[in-house]
Design a protein around this motif. Sequence first.
Motif, PDB file in Angstrom:
ATOM      1  N   SER A   8      50.745  49.874  39.856  1.00 54.07           N
ATOM      2  CA  SER A   8      50.592  48.899  38.911  1.00 54.07           C
ATOM      3  C   SER A   8      50.126  47.317  39.372  1.00 54.07           C
ATOM      4  O   SER A   8      50.478  47.070  40.388  1.00 54.07           O
ATOM      5  CB  SER A   8      52.296  48.833  38.323  1.00 54.07           C
ATOM      6  OG  SER A   8      52.201  47.944  37.299  1.00 54.07           O
ATOM      7  N   SER A   9      49.581  46.804  38.355  1.00 56.19           N
ATOM      8  CA  SER A   9      49.180  45.337  38.661  1.00 56.19           C
ATOM      9  C   SER A   9      49.929  44.625  38.019  1.00 56.19           C
ATOM     10  O   SER A   9      49.798  43.342  38.211  1.00 56.19           O
ATOM     11  CB  SER A   9      47.486  45.245  38.285  1.00 56.19           C
ATOM     12  OG  SER A   9      47.548  45.676  36.805  1.00 56.19           O
ATOM     13  N   PHE A  10      50.935  45.127  37.374  1.00 57.04           N
ATOM     14  CA  PHE A  10      52.001  44.197  36.708  1.00 57.04           C
ATOM     15  C   PHE A  10      53.266  43.895  37.748  1.00 57.04           C
ATOM     16  O   PHE A  10      53.343  44.856  38.403  1.00 57.04           O
ATOM     17  CB  PHE A  10      52.499  44.668  35.479  1.00 57.04           C
ATOM     18  CG  PHE A  10      51.284  44.713  34.451  1.00 57.04           C
ATOM     19  CD1 PHE A  10      51.064  43.426  33.820  1.00 57.04           C
ATOM     20  CD2 PHE A  10      50.602  45.974  33.835  1.00 57.04           C
ATOM     21  CE1 PHE A  10      50.153  43.485  32.731  1.00 57.04           C
ATOM     22  CE2 PHE A  10      49.765  45.822  32.953  1.00 57.04           C
ATOM     23  CZ  PHE A  10      49.589  44.566  32.522  1.00 57.04           C
ATOM     24  N   THR A  12      57.293  42.655  37.250  1.00 57.57           N
ATOM     25  CA  THR A  12      58.261  42.623  36.428  1.00 57.57           C
ATOM     26  C   THR A  12      59.530  41.714  37.058  1.00 57.57           C
ATOM     27  O   THR A  12      59.883  42.272  38.067  1.00 57.57           O
ATOM     28  CB  THR A  12      58.524  43.748  35.736  1.00 57.57           C
ATOM     29  OG1 THR A  12      57.340  44.441  35.029  1.00 57.57           O
ATOM     30  CG2 THR A  12      59.491  43.745  34.634  1.00 57.57           C
ATOM     31  N   SER A 150      50.459  42.444  45.815  1.00 67.57           N
ATOM     32  CA  SER A 150      49.136  41.734  45.600  1.00 67.57           C
ATOM     33  C   SER A 150      48.717  40.807  46.803  1.00 67.57           C
ATOM     34  O   SER A 150      47.542  40.306  46.711  1.00 67.57           O
ATOM     35  CB  SER A 150      49.175  41.183  44.263  1.00 67.57           C
ATOM     36  OG  SER A 150      50.031  39.995  44.084  1.00 67.57           O
ATOM     37  N   LYS A 256      49.581  33.452  34.951  1.00 63.99           N
ATOM     38  CA  LYS A 256      49.564  34.919  35.187  1.00 63.99           C
ATOM     39  C   LYS A 256      50.669  35.734  34.277  1.00 63.99           C
ATOM     40  O   LYS A 256      50.892  36.684  34.695  1.00 63.99           O
ATOM     41  CB  LYS A 256      49.965  35.058  36.655  1.00 63.99           C
ATOM     42  CG  LYS A 256      48.748  34.510  37.539  1.00 63.99           C
ATOM     43  CD  LYS A 256      49.190  34.795  39.096  1.00 63.99           C
ATOM     44  CE  LYS A 256      48.116  34.302  39.861  1.00 63.99           C
ATOM     45  NZ  LYS A 256      48.182  34.406  41.521  1.00 63.99           N
ATOM     46  N   ASP A 258      52.060  37.801  31.524  1.00 61.72           N
ATOM     47  CA  ASP A 258      51.229  38.717  30.387  1.00 61.72           C
ATOM     48  C   ASP A 258      52.088  38.774  29.304  1.00 61.72           C
ATOM     49  O   ASP A 258      51.750  38.768  28.257  1.00 61.72           O
ATOM     50  CB  ASP A 258      51.239  40.163  31.331  1.00 61.72           C
ATOM     51  CG  ASP A 258      50.849  41.321  30.239  1.00 61.72           C
ATOM     52  OD1 ASP A 258      49.537  41.202  29.951  1.00 61.72           O
ATOM     53  OD2 ASP A 258      51.767  41.794  29.787  1.00 61.72           O
ATOM     54  N   SER A 259      53.571  38.720  29.509  1.00 61.02           N
ATOM     55  CA  SER A 259      54.544  38.851  28.363  1.00 61.02           C
ATOM     56  C   SER A 259      55.761  38.421  28.575  1.00 61.02           C
ATOM     57  O   SER A 259      56.036  38.560  29.838  1.00 61.02           O
ATOM     58  CB  SER A 259      54.351  40.328  27.701  1.00 61.02           C
ATOM     59  OG  SER A 259      54.873  41.167  28.628  1.00 61.02           O
ATOM     60  N   ARG A 302      56.879  39.886  32.394  1.00 59.41           N
ATOM     61  CA  ARG A 302      55.710  40.414  33.204  1.00 59.41           C
ATOM     62  C   ARG A 302      54.641  39.653  33.568  1.00 59.41           C
ATOM     63  O   ARG A 302      54.056  38.846  32.656  1.00 59.41           O
ATOM     64  CB  ARG A 302      55.141  41.707  32.253  1.00 59.41           C
ATOM     65  CG  ARG A 302      56.054  43.041  32.146  1.00 59.41           C
ATOM     66  CD  ARG A 302      55.497  43.971  31.048  1.00 59.41           C
ATOM     67  NE  ARG A 302      54.091  44.054  31.030  1.00 59.41           N
ATOM     68  CZ  ARG A 302      53.783  45.327  31.571  1.00 59.41           C
ATOM     69  NH1 ARG A 302      54.619  46.186  32.118  1.00 59.41           N
ATOM     70  NH2 ARG A 302      52.523  45.598  31.482  1.00 59.41           N
ATOM     71  N   PHE A 303      54.465  39.621  34.841  1.00 55.48           N
ATOM     72  CA  PHE A 303      53.027  38.648  35.386  1.00 55.48           C
ATOM     73  C   PHE A 303      52.019  39.699  35.775  1.00 55.48           C
ATOM     74  O   PHE A 303      52.195  40.965  36.138  1.00 55.48           O
ATOM     75  CB  PHE A 303      53.707  38.252  36.510  1.00 55.48           C
ATOM     76  CG  PHE A 303      54.741  37.106  36.545  1.00 55.48           C
ATOM     77  CD1 PHE A 303      54.362  35.716  35.928  1.00 55.48           C
ATOM     78  CD2 PHE A 303      56.080  37.474  36.756  1.00 55.48           C
ATOM     79  CE1 PHE A 303      55.558  35.026  35.971  1.00 55.48           C
ATOM     80  CE2 PHE A 303      56.956  36.688  36.587  1.00 55.48           C
ATOM     81  CZ  PHE A 303      56.622  35.263  36.378  1.00 55.48           C
ATOM     82  N   LYS A 304      50.923  39.321  35.392  1.00 55.18           N
ATOM     83  CA  LYS A 304      49.734  39.998  35.744  1.00 55.18           C
ATOM     84  C   LYS A 304      49.202  39.163  37.297  1.00 55.18           C
ATOM     85  O   LYS A 304      48.260  38.308  37.133  1.00 55.18           O
ATOM     86  CB  LYS A 304      48.414  39.988  34.862  1.00 55.18           C
ATOM     87  CG  LYS A 304      47.278  40.432  35.262  1.00 55.18           C
ATOM     88  CD  LYS A 304      47.257  42.018  35.123  1.00 55.18           C
ATOM     89  CE  LYS A 304      45.766  42.673  35.199  1.00 55.18           C
ATOM     90  NZ  LYS A 304      45.853  44.138  35.005  1.00 55.18           N
ATOM     91  N   ASP A 306      47.361  39.209  40.953  1.00 57.85           N
ATOM     92  CA  ASP A 306      45.951  39.280  41.268  1.00 57.85           C
ATOM     93  C   ASP A 306      45.626  40.562  42.004  1.00 57.85           C
ATOM     94  O   ASP A 306      46.695  40.677  42.850  1.00 57.85           O
ATOM     95  CB  ASP A 306      45.135  38.017  41.990  1.00 57.85           C
ATOM     96  CG  ASP A 306      45.144  36.876  41.473  1.00 57.85           C
ATOM     97  OD1 ASP A 306      45.028  36.966  40.015  1.00 57.85           O
ATOM     98  OD2 ASP A 306      45.208  35.783  41.770  1.00 57.85           O
TER      99      ASP A 306
END
Length: 306
Positions: A8-10, A12, A150, A256, A258-259, A302-304, A306
């Motif tokens: 996963s690139s997320f 949490t 990441s 970064k 996401d939600s 949730r962060f996205k 890099d």
Amino acid sequence: MFLSILLSSFFTLVELNCENLFDTRHDVGKEDSEFLPEGSRHWTSTKYWGKVNRIGQEILSCSDELPDLVALIEVENDSVLKDLCRRSLLRNAGYQYLMTESPDLRGVDVALLYQPASFRPLCYDYIEVPPLPDMRPTRDILYVQGCSSSGDTLHVFVVHSPSRYGGERASRPNRIQVVLQLRKVLSMISPHAQVVITGDFNDYCDSPALMDLYALGLQNITCQTKGMHGALGTYRYRGEWHSLDHVLVSPILCKKVDSTYINDAPFLLEDEPQYGGKRPFRTFQGYRYQPGFSDHLPLVVRFKLD
């Protein structure tokens, strides 16, 4: 599920006030007698293990994948964290943890669960909060610097500020004292660092204490966060939803996000007869035990990365 963590690139983060996650044994020097089998809450092993498993269930329900970090508020000691991570519904999740050992009179502390596959602590420390005159000793702030899968370096602070007991205005300096200690540590961290400050601030978004943190450029990314099933905050008091729990991040990390959402899954809620609607399904209503979860709902970000 565990392979999905690696792919996963997320990233949490969950924040949860557990509402008095005490074991059934007395901690010497702590005022925990009400949470003993012979205490006023008749806190038995059956009730304790039920609570531990329900907190585990609550964490697992926060996202489709295992949360990478879980900031926990109102946990009593190392034994409780071991039981939660090794002997509850979380036992196969692989969580490790770090926690404080504070001078709080009741013995409650804060902790950070982390997934070793996606977060590697580099160092950690306790930030003491010197009590003001007439202020009870309070919880230390947990500070963890770590590296995500990441390659991002994160500075994570877990906070449980003093309550509003005695009135908001009268107790306000106690919560500002917590922020003053945060400001001292933040002044030694690069302004370009990726910082997360989360926990139960016992204050609303527009409080003076949080305003002091906003002045440093930190952004409250959960100020307007809602749930999917009607929750307008993490806590409900006299029929009104409020958020005492927050997640603040530095500007570089804000980009970064996401939600954000409140986990208000139906099984975490119960009917509120007096005011109507729903409220968090807690463990005690006054001194009446019920097999609930907590008086706070979890915050999820949730962060996205890099």
